[in-house]
Design a protein around this motif. Structure first.
Motif, PDB file in Angstrom:
ATOM      1  N   GLU A   5      49.421 -62.900-100.204  1.00 54.33           N
ATOM      2  CA  GLU A   5      49.642 -64.290 -99.791  1.00 54.33           C
ATOM      3  C   GLU A   5      50.003 -64.295 -98.317  1.00 54.33           C
ATOM      4  O   GLU A   5      50.936 -63.620 -97.896  1.00 54.33           O
ATOM      5  CB  GLU A   5      50.738 -64.955-100.617  1.00 54.33           C
ATOM      6  CG  GLU A   5      50.985 -66.409-100.209  1.00 54.33           C
ATOM      7  CD  GLU A   5      51.981 -67.107-101.122  1.00 54.33           C
ATOM      8  OE1 GLU A   5      52.338 -68.270-100.829  1.00 54.33           O
ATOM      9  OE2 GLU A   5      52.410 -66.492-102.129  1.00 54.33           O
ATOM     10  N   ILE A   6      49.242 -65.055 -97.535  1.00 52.58           N
ATOM     11  CA  ILE A   6      49.476 -65.179 -96.104  1.00 52.58           C
ATOM     12  C   ILE A   6      49.572 -66.654 -95.756  1.00 52.58           C
ATOM     13  O   ILE A   6      48.588 -67.398 -95.893  1.00 52.58           O
ATOM     14  CB  ILE A   6      48.342 -64.523 -95.279  1.00 52.58           C
ATOM     15  CG1 ILE A   6      48.118 -63.069 -95.715  1.00 52.58           C
ATOM     16  CG2 ILE A   6      48.653 -64.585 -93.787  1.00 52.58           C
ATOM     17  CD1 ILE A   6      46.930 -62.412 -95.038  1.00 52.58           C
ATOM     18  N   ASP A   7      50.745 -67.092 -95.325  1.00 51.93           N
ATOM     19  CA  ASP A   7      50.922 -68.476 -94.889  1.00 51.93           C
ATOM     20  C   ASP A   7      50.381 -69.467 -95.918  1.00 51.93           C
ATOM     21  O   ASP A   7      49.601 -70.369 -95.609  1.00 51.93           O
ATOM     22  CB  ASP A   7      50.237 -68.687 -93.531  1.00 51.93           C
ATOM     23  CG  ASP A   7      50.647 -70.014 -92.889  1.00 51.93           C
ATOM     24  OD1 ASP A   7      51.681 -70.576 -93.279  1.00 51.93           O
ATOM     25  OD2 ASP A   7      49.893 -70.483 -92.001  1.00 51.93           O
ATOM     26  N   LYS A   8      50.780 -69.279 -97.178  1.00 54.62           N
ATOM     27  CA  LYS A   8      50.443 -70.164 -98.291  1.00 54.62           C
ATOM     28  C   LYS A   8      48.970 -70.127 -98.697  1.00 54.62           C
ATOM     29  O   LYS A   8      48.522 -70.973 -99.487  1.00 54.62           O
ATOM     30  CB  LYS A   8      50.868 -71.608 -97.996  1.00 54.62           C
ATOM     31  CG  LYS A   8      52.374 -71.766 -97.788  1.00 54.62           C
ATOM     32  CD  LYS A   8      52.744 -73.211 -97.549  1.00 54.62           C
ATOM     33  CE  LYS A   8      54.257 -73.345 -97.363  1.00 54.62           C
ATOM     34  NZ  LYS A   8      54.663 -74.748 -97.134  1.00 54.62           N
TER      35      LYS A   8
ATOM     36  N   ARG B 210      46.628 -67.921-100.854  1.00 57.20           N
ATOM     37  CA  ARG B 210      46.812 -66.871-101.845  1.00 57.20           C
ATOM     38  C   ARG B 210      45.455 -66.294-102.282  1.00 57.20           C
ATOM     39  O   ARG B 210      44.501 -67.048-102.517  1.00 57.20           O
ATOM     40  CB  ARG B 210      47.549 -67.430-103.064  1.00 57.20           C
ATOM     41  CG  ARG B 210      48.954 -67.913-102.750  1.00 57.20           C
ATOM     42  CD  ARG B 210      49.565 -68.702-103.879  1.00 57.20           C
ATOM     43  NE  ARG B 210      48.853 -69.960-104.114  1.00 57.20           N
ATOM     44  CZ  ARG B 210      49.059 -71.072-103.413  1.00 57.20           C
ATOM     45  NH1 ARG B 210      49.949 -71.070-102.423  1.00 57.20           N
ATOM     46  NH2 ARG B 210      48.395 -72.169-103.689  1.00 57.20           N
TER      47      ARG B 210
ATOM     48  N   SER C  98      42.820 -60.463 -94.892  1.00 58.18           N
ATOM     49  CA  SER C  98      42.876 -61.073 -93.568  1.00 58.18           C
ATOM     50  C   SER C  98      41.631 -61.904 -93.291  1.00 58.18           C
ATOM     51  O   SER C  98      41.712 -63.004 -92.744  1.00 58.18           O
ATOM     52  CB  SER C  98      43.033 -59.987 -92.501  1.00 58.18           C
ATOM     53  OG  SER C  98      43.032 -60.548 -91.212  1.00 58.18           O
TER      54      SER C  98
ATOM     55  N   TYR D 177      41.768 -65.119 -95.237  1.00 57.78           N
ATOM     56  CA  TYR D 177      42.764 -66.013 -94.649  1.00 57.78           C
ATOM     57  C   TYR D 177      42.190 -66.742 -93.438  1.00 57.78           C
ATOM     58  O   TYR D 177      42.314 -67.972 -93.328  1.00 57.78           O
ATOM     59  CB  TYR D 177      44.004 -65.214 -94.245  1.00 57.78           C
ATOM     60  CG  TYR D 177      44.979 -66.012 -93.404  1.00 57.78           C
ATOM     61  CD1 TYR D 177      45.793 -66.988 -93.982  1.00 57.78           C
ATOM     62  CD2 TYR D 177      45.070 -65.813 -92.031  1.00 57.78           C
ATOM     63  CE1 TYR D 177      46.671 -67.737 -93.216  1.00 57.78           C
ATOM     64  CE2 TYR D 177      45.944 -66.554 -91.257  1.00 57.78           C
ATOM     65  CZ  TYR D 177      46.745 -67.513 -91.846  1.00 57.78           C
ATOM     66  OH  TYR D 177      47.601 -68.260 -91.087  1.00 57.78           O
TER      67      TYR D 177
ATOM     68  N   LYS E  40      41.599 -70.827 -93.359  1.00 57.04           N
ATOM     69  CA  LYS E  40      42.277 -71.671 -92.369  1.00 57.04           C
ATOM     70  C   LYS E  40      41.247 -72.440 -91.551  1.00 57.04           C
ATOM     71  O   LYS E  40      41.474 -73.605 -91.190  1.00 57.04           O
ATOM     72  CB  LYS E  40      43.172 -70.819 -91.465  1.00 57.04           C
ATOM     73  CG  LYS E  40      44.339 -70.150 -92.172  1.00 57.04           C
ATOM     74  CD  LYS E  40      45.217 -71.146 -92.927  1.00 57.04           C
ATOM     75  CE  LYS E  40      46.067 -72.003 -91.989  1.00 57.04           C
ATOM     76  NZ  LYS E  40      47.024 -72.846 -92.750  1.00 57.04           N
TER      77      LYS E  40
END
Length: 282
Positions: free
Chosen positions: A97-100, A102, A255, A258, A262
């Motif tokens: 999980e990175i900055d919400k 998942r 990564s 993510y 984003k």
């Protein structure tokens, strides 16, 4: 009378773990006592998907393109069904999980599946229409170079020719022929569904300049969690042979997902007002 047949396989101890084997259409003719075709009673389709397939099959018979389009209709049904089956699985494991944002993984037999999800402030219907148009995906997914709409099957099923930024082992860019099938919720609490799978199309055979790729089962499920918050989940079932690579590169893959998600969030926020104007005209 035309009957669609779908063959699935599953392990007896894991009935939810089904996989598609084959699909076909069979035509039956009911003969009278003199050996001539007779009229059968009108068919009353089941509610939901049954009514949808009945309307589409009737429309295709009128247009004279029954055999080709019926195949696409049944592929569309299997496309959505395969994604819903993947979504319903309960043994997902949270990988990172990175900055919400998942990422979950699911290993079954030789297959590895991913689920990436996030929550954002956008209407579910807006996200549904924006994510179902592959022609816009290159704006947020760096793996996409372009996507051309090559066949509009109906209002909710489209076939695209996709050029990828990814280079294959043959040192050539990949291309895909993808069927995109989108469905609105049938009942309260159901998600909006956008399913993708590879198909063959006579007008777009493999090109020697590209390596033809394959998408087995992937797509989005979109839930309206509250009046202001929507959960967007992306699913992808990787082909055999990809498992070893992912196992040794889970950090790099996390990564990459993510960064892509984003970028997707920024794309949705940027374009949500534009799609709202279009929805008001529906």
């Amino acid at each position: 009378m035309e009957v669609g047949v779908c063959v699935e396989a599953y392990r007896q101890e894991m009935e939810v773990s089904r996989r598609h084997i084959n699909s076909a259409f069979m035509t039956f003719v009911v003969l009278d006592q003199e050996g001539q075709p007779s009229t059968i009673p009108m068919v009353k389709p089941e509610a939901g998907d049954g009514e949808r397939r009945y309307r589409e099959a009737s429309k295709e018979k009128i247009t004279g393109e029954c055999s080709v389009l019926n195949r696409t209709v049944y592929l569309s049904y299997n496309n959505v069904s395969a994604l819903k089956t993947l979504v319903a699985k309960t043994n997902w494991v949270l990988a990172t999980e990175i900055d919400k944002v998942r990422m979950y993984t699911l290993e079954e037999d030789k297959y590895l599946s991913f689920r990436i999800e996030m929550s954002l402030c956008i209407d579910a219907t807006q996200a549904f229409f924006l994510l179902s148009d592959l022609r816009e995906r290159h704006e947020w997914d760096r793996h996409y170079a372009s996507a051309e709409l090559v066949q509009q099957v109906d209002a909710d099923d489209m076939i695209y020719h996709v050029l990828s930024q990814t280079v294959s082992q043959d040192n050539k860019p990949q291309d895909f022929v993808i069927l995109a099938s989108r469905r609105k919720p049938c009942d309260e609490g159901d998600p909006y569904v956008v399913a993708f799978r590879s198909v063959t199309l006579p007008t777009h055979p493999p090109n020697p300049e590209y390596t033809r790729g394959e998408t087995m089962c992937s797509g989005f499920c979109i839930w309206q969690e509250t009046a202001e918050v929507t959960k967007v989940s992306y699913y992808n079932q990787a082909a055999p042979g990809y498992l070893a690579y992912v196992t040794t590169n889970i950090a790099g893959l996390s990564s990459d997902f993510y960064v892509t998600f984003k970028a997707c969030e920024r794309f949705l926020q940027k374009n949500k007002d534009e799609i709202t104007v279009g929805l008001q005209n529906l």
